[in-house]
Structure formats: C-alpha cells, structure tokens
Design a protein around this motif. Structure first.
Motif, mmCIF file in Angstrom:
data_model
loop_
_atom_site.group_PDB
_atom_site.id
_atom_site.type_symbol
_atom_site.label_atom_id
_atom_site.label_comp_id
_atom_site.label_asym_id
_atom_site.label_seq_id
_atom_site.Cartn_x
_atom_site.Cartn_y
_atom_site.Cartn_z
ATOM 1 N N LYS A 138 42.348 45.709 30.973
ATOM 2 C CA LYS A 138 41.682 44.512 30.446
ATOM 3 C C LYS A 138 41.951 43.292 31.314
ATOM 4 C CE LYS A 138 41.450 43.386 26.030
ATOM 5 N NZ LYS A 138 41.666 43.316 24.568
ATOM 6 N N LEU A 139 43.041 43.308 32.069
ATOM 7 C CA LEU A 139 43.315 42.171 32.944
ATOM 8 C C LEU A 139 42.165 42.028 33.930
ATOM 9 C CD1 LEU A 139 47.116 42.724 33.674
ATOM 10 C CD2 LEU A 139 46.094 41.067 32.110
ATOM 11 N N THR A 140 41.654 40.819 34.053
ATOM 12 C CA THR A 140 40.424 40.661 34.833
ATOM 13 C C THR A 140 40.625 40.984 36.312
ATOM 14 O OG1 THR A 140 40.916 38.328 35.025
ATOM 15 C CG2 THR A 140 39.357 38.934 33.337
ATOM 16 N N GLU A 141 41.859 40.937 36.800
ATOM 17 C CA GLU A 141 42.066 41.199 38.222
ATOM 18 C C GLU A 141 42.531 42.625 38.509
ATOM 19 O OE1 GLU A 141 44.193 37.973 37.576
ATOM 20 O OE2 GLU A 141 43.176 36.572 38.917
ATOM 21 N N VAL A 142 42.620 43.423 37.458
ATOM 22 C CA VAL A 142 43.009 44.825 37.651
ATOM 23 C C VAL A 142 41.743 45.653 37.820
ATOM 24 C CG1 VAL A 142 43.949 46.856 36.473
ATOM 25 C CG2 VAL A 142 45.222 44.699 36.483
ATOM 26 N N LEU A 143 41.696 46.442 38.877
ATOM 27 C CA LEU A 143 40.513 47.260 39.136
ATOM 28 C C LEU A 143 40.593 48.577 38.380
ATOM 29 C CD1 LEU A 143 40.558 46.227 42.781
ATOM 30 C CD2 LEU A 143 38.387 46.350 41.586
#
Lengths: 579, 181
Positions: free
Chosen positions: B74-79
């Motif tokens: 869910k972290l926006t910077e985790v792919l």
C-alpha cells in the motif's frame, strides 16, 4: 535534412516560462486543481503562502479557522459532502501538530485531504529552531503519502502527486511540508501539469473476471444472502450501480456507519445499520445468512463484534478497492478486487433477478420486535425526560430527510445515525473509525461549503461540542448557515453508559459541569435557545429552521438514558441486547 | 484478527521500491505497528537501475505474512513485495572477525580453523588481522564460538542477502508498472 528552427522553439519555451515564487506556485497548483475552498490559519512559516493567496480572492476562497484541528475537520467535511479533495493550510510546529488528529481521522475514514504545512528554513532543519517540528515523520503512519519540499522547483510536480494520491483509489490524507526558503525562492515556472500515473502506485486493482463469475454463482444459488455495504459505495460514486445491483438481486442490505445514505433510508431493501448500536435484524441475521456480500466496507470491530462468532456459517464475497482489506479481518470465499463502480455492474449483469420474500420477512419480524421494545419508546416518549431519539424524529419531520446531518461521537452519533432519515447520498458526515469527539462542529463548516445549497445540521453532545467550540468564531465571521443541536445530558454520555453497564455505575469523571451554551453562542452573535420540556421541543426545532443564519439549539435530554440495542464489547454480533 | 494458529517461520522479504528519502522509515513503521521484530535488513540497488531492493528477515505466520505484504504494497513508493521461506531463496551473510596477529602466529589450529571455514584475509597489521567469511548464520556463528577462546577482538555480521530461486528478476514487472507491457 530538415533543420529545426531552434530560434522559434527557444522563444516558445521562454514564453511559457515565468519566474515566480514557490509560494505562488502553491497557489497556482490549488487553482489548477480547482480547490475552491481552503481552510487554514497563517503563521510564521507559511506567511509567504498566505501573502501569495492575498491576490487570489476571486479564484480561491479561504476560510480562517480558529484552530488547525478545526481546519482539517472542515476540510474533511468539505470532502465528504462535495466528493472533492479538501485542502488545509497550517504553519509549522504547533500548527502542524494540531492537524494530526484530523489526519488520523481522514486516514481511517478514507477522506481525501491535502494538508500544506509551512516549515522552517531548510538550513534550520534539525536545529530545534523556533516552531520546528518533524511533521513528516510524525504524520507518516497516518498519511497515505507525505513529502517535504525544500526546493521550489519541486512544488508543482509534488502537489500534482499529492492531489492524485489523495483522491485516487482508496482516498486518504496527504501532507506536504514546505520549508520557508522554498516558499520564498523564485524559480522558472513552466506551468502546472496534473498527475495521472505514478509507476509504484496502483490505485485500482485489476478486476478478475473469474471472481465476478464465482461471486455471481454464489449469489444465484444463495437462499439467505445479506449485503453489508460501507463508505466504498459513496467514495466510488457507485450509488446508482449499487442500487441497480440491490434491486435486481432482491437481497436485503445493511450499512455501516459511514455507508449511511448511499441508499435512501426508506428503501424497501434497506434493513438498517450494522454493528454495536445498529439495528437488531441485520446484526442477528448476519449469523444466519448463508452468503454475506460485503461491498466497500472493512469489517471494523464495531461492525463485527467478536470475529470468531461473526458469520461463521456464511460464505463471504468481499468487494473492495484496497487489496489489503481482503482477508484482513474476515476471510473471503470470493475476493472481488476493484472499484465497485466497475465491479458492481459486471456482477449485476451475471445475477438472476430474484426476490427473497421469506428471508425478508425474518428481517421484518425482528424489526417489529426492535420497534416495539426500543424504537417506538425512544422516538415517541410520553412522559419523563426528553430523549435524543425524539429530537431526531422531529428533526426528520422538518428536514424530510433532505439535510446533511453532521454528528459528533458517542450517544448523539449513534442516535443520529440510527434515526436520521436520509434521502440522498453524502448526507451523513461523522467520524467513524477514529471516533473523534469535537469533529462535528468544524466538519459542518466544511460540509456547508461542500454543499452550499443544502441544510446542514450538527448533532453534538455537550462533551464533544466543547472540544472544538472555538469554531463558533469561524461560523460567526462567515455568517455560515449551520444549525447546531446540542443534546445535553451533562455527561460524557457513552462513557457513562459503559460505566453503568460494565463498571457498576461507577461514574468515574464522566459527569460534566457545562457553560451556558446559548450564552456562549450569543457571545459569538449566534442566536440560540435552550429547551428542556417536551412541549417546547417541536416549536423550538421549527424556530431553528425558520431562523435565518446560524442557530444553536440546546436540548436538555435525560441524564442517564442509554442507546440500545447494544452489542457488548467482546460479544458475538447476534448477542445484541435490546435492553 | 483471524486466529493465527500456524507457527511463526523465518520469512525473507524482497521489497522493490523507488529510491526515496524516508522510505525506510515508512517500511519500518509497518513492522513496529504490528510488533514485528526485524531480524535483519539490507537496502541496496537492484537488478534494475534506479530501483531499490530491500531484503528483510522476520519471523511471522503464513496468514500474518500475506497481510503484511499487502500492507507494505500500500505504500505509494513500494513497487512490489515478495516473501519466501528459506527453502526458496539462496541466502548469505558476510561476517568479519578481528583477531590478534600473534594469536594466529602462535596457534596453528587457528589457521586451520580459518581455512576450514573458508575465511579470507582482508587486512593484516602487526597487531591484528581481519578475516571475512560469507555463509549462513550457523556457519558464521560456529566460527565465532570457536574463535572466542583465542581472543576474538571484534565480530560483525551483515544483514542477510537473498536471491529468489524462482524469479526472472524485476525488469519485466517494472515494464508492466510503467504500462509498457
């Protein structure tokens, strides 16, 4: 070979570039994002932004709040009634920390908000400078995304990302912290470009058709299906798609606190509210249904009661846009990932048109029991002290169900949610997941700006009202037409109820000595009245609506009335008590 | 919470992320909130330019692990988040040992020991010698305990690095995220 006319290109480039300050770039971004209302409070670290704002009176309305918590709740209220992203400004240090409660509230209730905080000069970061606080780290666990800008050149692209992240997928709060040097810095501004894609962020999961088919098969063969819907239906703007699905399936539907209003209260298939103080039938029959269809809801513990006694007999279809919600609390037999605006029509096309008359009769029978034991006496008492329920009944008679009801937290919230008639979506604004007392008054300010044509009514208790009472000043300054009802039982009512039921009536610090609320309102130039007699109630509520502009009505209600039904904490949902 | 009846196991998380300030904090907050102790953590570049790769080792249940992975994603910077038990990764840790040089000169069995564990000399000074060994936890632990009696001056071990056996790398997946595939 063609020789590119570099001279003209250069000319065009420079024509589109202008030198502006970072602060002005912030304002330009807000104009481009059509953020027509900003709530905020200026201070040392965001002075430059406010200075830039001063020239934009025509495009951007700014509402000066009395406390930053009021600012963010107002932005939340605005987002909830308008469906747009709420914007709040705060300065560094205490300005920023005062936002935190609202940010946490917006996070757990999936409310799109962009918070823009000022920060000390970049060279002072980490030096314990005046009003320096590490708001980025502090807000990390309660924001969907946050970022600190120390260079003005980043402002347009970061704000574009902020708005995109706040509103897309499962919405949420974003905080952008901008150091003072970045606000003051002049840079080459090339215009504002909205953001539509971030490669590491996938707001809409891919819809898998095999799950839609499996879900439809379960629905078509179920004998006692039950729909439980949440705010996802409203956030997805899928009210119509949901109604079509509900009506074709013929399945009874019950709502979570934040799902209220997605379908009108009086719809034949609306069987009421779920959870701790929800309606009797949907709670009891959750544990009898053979198929539970959860739509845009997250199985909060206030909805499920004890999980190991929750719908154990049922198969579960879970529609949600957030993959992390699937199987988080309740295991899904069929997970339907995706935006319900997209998945519901797919599902509707595959299900049979059915009616569930026998099954619905079970709901009606239990409703009758609840009506006789709880609802009728609560709404129509003939003797004794005024009840919260009868206030809501009279309110319904006046609003006909067309108003926006902004409730606070506690007994007032549960009573308002149970009994307020709602004809339209985006009509019930309340703090669900976080249970933030003090939410209602500032949220109503935002709700009114988000839906200026609608009547906005605050329902608050005497405890919660005092937690953001200062926002009466904001209402005064803007002559904002908000109707305020304080249901005053001279207690922190829900705390007292729990103390009565679970702590042998040991009322430990829950009784309150209150100010004269009508006099407080009067000091802010707001008309008001206090009633304690049943005979005056009807007239007083009508007077409130006949009065132009803001109005505060204080109703003295029974000191020790309880909200029922109630699922005691730690009990299974079907162990709901009617008294 | 769903009743977590399965035992906790060692899981190797591989997290592909953007390379941004603060991302380590964001990731760690998710572990802290769930009261999960991070046994080992490594951040490094990955096979794809500009993409960061975290290797994190934790103890978790099967059910807990899948929820955790979704939460991290869910972290926006985790792919992308992958998690594997030890059987499905090739893993190594690097250990460094500092021993007094005269100990090695005087005790021939120390030299033998170092050779048996495949130790490589990194630095030789008059006062001390530094060796490195890469291997699995048990092996480096063992060497630590056998060197102790000879006066081990310093010992340090790196985070675990793990390569996923059944993986084609992240290049193709990234093209999907970019919307190219």
């Amino acid at each position: 070979m063609e020789i590119p006319d570099t001279k003209t290109n250069e000319k065009e480039d420079t024509r589109n570039v202008r030198k502006i300050s970072g602060a002005l770039a912030v304002i330009e971004a807000l104009v481009a994002e059509e953020a027509d209302v900003i709530f905020g409070l200026p201070g040392g670290a965001n002075l430059a932004i406010y200075d830039a704002l001063f020239d934009y009176e025509q495009q951007l309305k700014h509402i000066l709040v009395r406390h930053e918590q009021g600012g963010i709740h107002a932005a939340q209220g605005y987002a909830r009634t308008s469906g747009k992203v709420g914007v709040v400004f705060a300065t560094s240090g205490p300005g920023a920390t005062n936002l935190l409660t609202g940010i946490a509230d917006a996070m757990i209730d999936s409310t799109p908000v962009v918070c823009i905080t000022g920060q000390v000069f970049a060279h002072l970061l980490g030096s314990d400078a005046f009003q320096e606080t590490d708001i980025v780290n502090m807000s990390m666990p309660v924001t969907k995304w946050n970022y600190q800008i120390t260079n003005a050149e980043e402002i347009p692209s970061v704000l574009a990302k902020a708005f995109y992240i706040a509103r897309s997928g499962r919405p949420g709060p974003v905080l952008i912290d901008i150091t003072k040097n970045a606000q003051l810095q002049e840079f080459d501004y090339r215009g504002y470009e909205k953001c539509h894609h971030i490669r590491s962020y996938r707001p809409r999961p891919i819809v898998r058709e095999q799950y839609i088919q499996q879900a439809a098969d379960l629905i078509n063969t179920a004998k006692k299906p039950l729909i439980v819907w949440g705010q996802g239906v409203i956030l997805g703007g899928a009210e119509n798609e949901f109604k079509t699905f509900l009506e074709k399936s013929g399945i009874p539907g019950a709502w979570t606190l934040l799902g209220a209003g997605a379908i009108p209260s009086d719809h034949a298939l609306n069987v009421g509210m779920l959870g701790m103080h929800g309606n009797y039938a949907p709670n009891v029959l959750t544990n009898e249904c053979d198929l539970l269809i959860a739509i845009g809801m997250r199985f909060d513990d206030r909805v499920t009661g004890r999980l190991d006694r929750y719908a154990k007999q049922a198969k579960v279809i879970h529609l949600d846009i957030d993959p992390a919600e699937i199987d988080k609390n309740v295991k899904a037999t069929v997970p339907v990932w995706g935006d319900c605006k997209e998945t519901l029509p797919l599902l509707t096309s595959l299900i049979d048109k059915r009616e569930h008359k026998e099954w619905l009769r079970q709901f009606h029978a239990l409703y009758k029991e609840e009506f006789e034991t709880v609802i009728y006496p609560e709404l129509n008492p003939v003797s004794g002290e005024v009840t919260m329920g009868e206030v809501i009944r009279i309110l319904n008679e006046c609003t006909k169900g067309d108003a926006v009801i902004v409730s606070d937290v506690g007994q007032n919230q549960m009573t308002a949610s149970r009994y307020a008639k709602l004809n339209h979506t985006r009509s019930k604004v309340t703090s669900g997941g976080l249970g933030t007392m003090g939410f209602a008054l500032p949220a109503a300010i935002g709700a009114k700006y988000g839906a200026p044509e609608r009547t906005v009514v605050v329902i608050a208790g005497d405890g919660g009202f005092q937690m953001n009472i200062q926002e009466l000043g904001t209402i005064m300054q803007n002559s904002l037409d908000v109707k305020i009802i304080i249901l005053n039982n001279r207690f922190l009512g829900m705390v007292r109820q729990w103390q009565e039921l679970f702590n042998d009536r040991r009322y430990s610090f829950s009784d309150m000595e209150n100010p004269d609320f009508v006099a407080v309102a009067a000091a802010y130039g707001i008309s008001g009245r206090c009633v304690s007699e049943r005979s005056e109630l009807d007239g007083a509520i009508k007077d409130m609506f006949n009065n132009k502009g803001p109005y505060l009505l204080e109703v003295m209600v029974g000191k020790e009335n309880n909200v029922f039904p109630m699922v005691p904490q730690g009990a299974g949902i079907s162990e709901i008590r009617l008294r | 919470m769903i009743k977590q009846d399965s035992p906790r196991k060692e899981y190797n998380l591989t997290i592909y992320t953007e390379n941004n300030v603060g991302l380590l904090s964001r990731i760690c907050l998710i572990f802290t909130r769930r009261q999960i102790n991070v046994e080992s953590l490594n951040a490094s570049p990955s096979e794809v330019e500009g993409i960061h790769r975290f290797n994190i080792l934790i103890y978790e249940t099967v059910q807990g692990m899948s929820k955790l992975a979704r939460h991290l994603e869910k972290l926006t910077e985790v792919l992308k988040v992958y998690y594997h038990t030890n059987e499905n990764v090739i893993w190594q840790e690097l250990a460094m040992y500092k021993v007094a040089t005269n100990v090695i000169e005087e005790h021939v069995d120390v030299e033998r020991l170092l050779r048996r564990y495949g130790a490589r000399t990194v630095a030789i000074r008059k006062e001390y010698t530094v060796f490195e060994v890469s291997g699995q936890r048990g092996e480096t632990d063992e060497l630590t305990s056998v060197l102790q009696p000879y006066g081990l001056i310093e010992f340090v071990r790196s985070a675990r690095l793990a390569i996923i056996k059944d993986s084609e790398g992240f290049n193709r997946k990234l093209r999907e995220f970019d919307g190219i595939v």
